[in-house]
Design a protein around this motif. Structure first.
Motif, short mmCIF file in Angstrom:
data_model
loop_
_atom_site.label_atom_id
_atom_site.label_comp_id
_atom_site.label_asym_id
_atom_site.label_seq_id
_atom_site.Cartn_x
_atom_site.Cartn_y
_atom_site.Cartn_z
N ARG A 120 47.36 34.40 53.03
CA ARG A 120 46.54 34.33 54.24
C ARG A 120 45.09 34.72 53.91
O ARG A 120 44.16 34.14 54.44
N GLY A 121 44.95 35.70 53.01
CA GLY A 121 43.61 36.12 52.58
C GLY A 121 42.84 34.97 51.96
O GLY A 121 41.64 34.81 52.16
N MET A 122 43.56 34.12 51.25
CA MET A 122 42.95 32.95 50.61
C MET A 122 42.47 31.94 51.64
O MET A 122 41.55 31.18 51.41
N LYS A 123 43.19 31.93 52.76
CA LYS A 123 42.88 30.91 53.76
C LYS A 123 41.85 31.39 54.79
O LYS A 123 41.60 30.71 55.77
N GLN A 124 41.30 32.58 54.55
CA GLN A 124 40.41 33.14 55.56
C GLN A 124 38.97 32.62 55.51
O GLN A 124 38.16 33.03 56.33
N VAL A 125 38.71 31.73 54.59
CA VAL A 125 37.36 31.18 54.51
C VAL A 125 37.13 30.28 55.72
O VAL A 125 37.84 29.30 55.92
N ASN A 126 36.17 30.66 56.55
CA ASN A 126 35.87 29.84 57.73
C ASN A 126 34.50 29.19 57.52
O ASN A 126 33.47 29.81 57.76
N VAL A 127 34.55 27.94 57.08
CA VAL A 127 33.30 27.27 56.72
C VAL A 127 32.38 27.01 57.90
O VAL A 127 31.18 26.79 57.72
N THR A 128 32.91 27.06 59.10
CA THR A 128 32.04 26.78 60.25
C THR A 128 31.36 28.04 60.78
O THR A 128 30.46 27.97 61.58
N LYS A 129 31.85 29.20 60.35
CA LYS A 129 31.27 30.45 60.88
C LYS A 129 30.51 31.26 59.82
O LYS A 129 29.54 31.93 60.14
N MET A 130 30.94 31.18 58.58
CA MET A 130 30.35 32.04 57.54
C MET A 130 29.10 31.41 56.94
O MET A 130 28.90 30.20 57.06
N ASN A 131 28.31 32.25 56.26
CA ASN A 131 27.22 31.67 55.49
C ASN A 131 27.72 31.41 54.06
O ASN A 131 28.85 31.77 53.72
N TYR A 132 26.84 30.81 53.27
CA TYR A 132 27.23 30.38 51.91
C TYR A 132 27.73 31.56 51.07
O TYR A 132 28.76 31.48 50.41
N LYS A 133 27.00 32.69 51.17
CA LYS A 133 27.35 33.86 50.38
C LYS A 133 28.72 34.40 50.80
O LYS A 133 29.57 34.70 49.95
N GLU A 134 28.93 34.51 52.10
CA GLU A 134 30.21 35.04 52.60
C GLU A 134 31.37 34.13 52.20
O GLU A 134 32.45 34.59 51.84
N THR A 135 31.12 32.82 52.28
CA THR A 135 32.16 31.86 51.90
C THR A 135 32.57 32.06 50.45
O THR A 135 33.77 32.14 50.13
N MET A 136 31.57 32.16 49.59
CA MET A 136 31.85 32.32 48.16
C MET A 136 32.58 33.63 47.89
O MET A 136 33.55 33.67 47.13
N GLU A 137 32.10 34.70 48.54
CA GLU A 137 32.69 36.02 48.34
C GLU A 137 34.15 36.06 48.80
O GLU A 137 35.02 36.51 48.07
N THR A 138 34.37 35.56 50.02
CA THR A 138 35.73 35.57 50.58
C THR A 138 36.67 34.74 49.72
O THR A 138 37.80 35.15 49.44
N TYR A 139 36.17 33.59 49.29
CA TYR A 139 37.01 32.72 48.46
C TYR A 139 37.37 33.41 47.14
O TYR A 139 38.54 33.48 46.76
N ALA A 140 36.35 33.93 46.46
CA ALA A 140 36.57 34.53 45.13
C ALA A 140 37.47 35.77 45.22
O ALA A 140 38.38 35.94 44.41
N LYS A 141 37.23 36.62 46.23
CA LYS A 141 38.04 37.83 46.37
C LYS A 141 39.49 37.47 46.71
O LYS A 141 40.42 38.06 46.17
N GLY A 142 39.65 36.51 47.59
CA GLY A 142 41.00 36.06 47.98
C GLY A 142 41.76 35.53 46.79
O GLY A 142 42.93 35.84 46.57
N LYS A 143 41.08 34.73 46.00
CA LYS A 143 41.72 34.13 44.82
C LYS A 143 42.09 35.22 43.80
O LYS A 143 43.17 35.17 43.20
#
Lengths: 199, 161
Positions: free
Chosen positions: A96-119
């Motif tokens: 679920r942590g991996m799927k938490q990237v919300n491309v419509t709400k986050m900025n580029y930095k948050e997207t990258m961070e959430t994705y990398a940490k989740g992975k």
């Protein structure tokens, strides 16, 4: 090519593209109906099914707990039940942590961070998972022997078991090596992304 | 105006942006088409949340860049591309020199890191440092530092050639 030259080429392309509009209302609306099934959705479904199977196993062990009549068998059964109860929850939470990237709400930095940490969390969990699975496999042998055959392997130690254990050890050693090798690149990529963000 | 109408109008007005982002992040036409469609899909999904916001372009760049990043990072997808057969995602300039320069430019951009790829794209789009900071989430000073590093990298790429 230097930045200034790039800007000139980019600007020319942008002007040309303005003249070459090709989208129609129909094409745009059709594109909003796309249905992608990513690999992660498949894993998530598989983990959910796995979770149900674990909980069925847990119920079976709980319902038959009284047949485990020695301390060794009881400890083995309790450890099995703990693994069956906790592992699916941790697993689903990690995915679920991996799927938490919300491309419509986050900025580029948050997207990258959430994705990398989740992975990263997912990969670390997978490594731990292999170790726990090994322990579970060993514990299952006496527990299932008692459950399905009413046999206490701790008392009637079969010499065949002595041969099986080294085989199991080799098998799991290879499996851990393979899993670590598979995920090394993924982990390295995640670390690179996180480092890149911090720079 | 109906939601569908407002959305199609927004996409039509900004289709060049989606095209350029797709081309920066993907090198094959097939992947560019898939990413293009994914960006439109994500914009549609988030359209309700945008409608109250002030700046459409900031929101569009943000969603498009995020989608592009996750698109290239995700495992191989299996899915259906709907209705984009009629869409010829091709830009063929009349000037062969420009075509050559663009190919060279894309090749250079693709060599940059994921963070820098997004920043240079916004810079080429003529965005100011503040706007780049707002879209990417990095501070203005970090954006400035990164841009000077990008310039350096581009120069190094040039020397290597």
């Amino acid at each position: 090519m230097e930045l200034e030259e790039m800007q000139a080429a980019w600007s020319q392309m942008s002007q040309d593209l303005e003249k070459q509009k090709q989208l129609t209302d129909e094409i745009i609306l059709k594109m909003t109906q796309q249905k992608y099934t990513s690999q992660w959705n498949k894993i998530f479904t598989a983990e959910k099914i796995g979770g149900v199977i674990c909980y069925i196993g847990l119920v079976v062990l709980l319902a038959n707990f009284k047949i485990f009549d020695t301390i060794a068998l009881q400890v083995s059964a309790i450890l099995c039940m703990l693994i069956l109860a906790i592992l699916p929850i941790v697993s689903l939470k990690t995915i679920r942590g991996m799927k938490q990237v919300n491309v419509t709400k986050m900025n580029y930095k948050e997207t990258m961070e959430t994705y990398a940490k989740g992975k990263k969390n997912f990969v670390n969990f997978q490594k731990l998972n292999v170790g726990i699975s090994f322990l579970f496999m060993i514990l299952t042998v006496p527990v299932s022997a008692k459950l399905f055959n009413d046999e206490n392997l701790f008392e009637t130690l079969d010499p065949k078991l002595g041969i099986a254990v080294p085989f199991m050890l080799v098998f799991f050693g290879l499996l851990i090596w393979f899993v670590t090798r598979c995920y090394k690149k993924v982990l390295r990529n995640s670390e690179t992304i996180l480092k890149e963000i911090e720079e | 105006m109906r939601k569908e109408e407002a959305f199609t109008q927004l996409i039509k007005e900004n289709e060049g942006i989606i095209f350029k982002i797709s081309r920066v992040y993907c090198d094959t036409l097939e992947n560019q088409k898939d990413l293009y469609q994914d960006i439109v899909f994500q914009l549609w999904k988030g359209f309700d949340s945008f409608r109250g916001e002030a700046k459409a372009s900031t929101w569009m760049y943000r969603v498009a860049l995020n989608t592009a990043f996750t698109f290239i990072k995700k495992e191989k997808r299996k899915g259906t591309s709907v209705g984009i057969d009629n869409l010829h995602l091709k830009y063929e300039p009349d000037d062969p020199i420009l075509e050559e320069r663009l190919a060279e430019m894309y090749a250079q951009i693709r060599q940059l890191s994921d963070v820098n790829k997004g920043i240079i794209l916004l810079l080429l789009e003529g965005k100011k440092y503040e706007e780049i900071a707002s879209i990417t989430g990095f501070s203005r000073s970090k954006v400035a530092t990164r841009i000077s590093r990008i310039k350096e990298t581009l120069r190094t790429q040039l020397v290597k050639k």
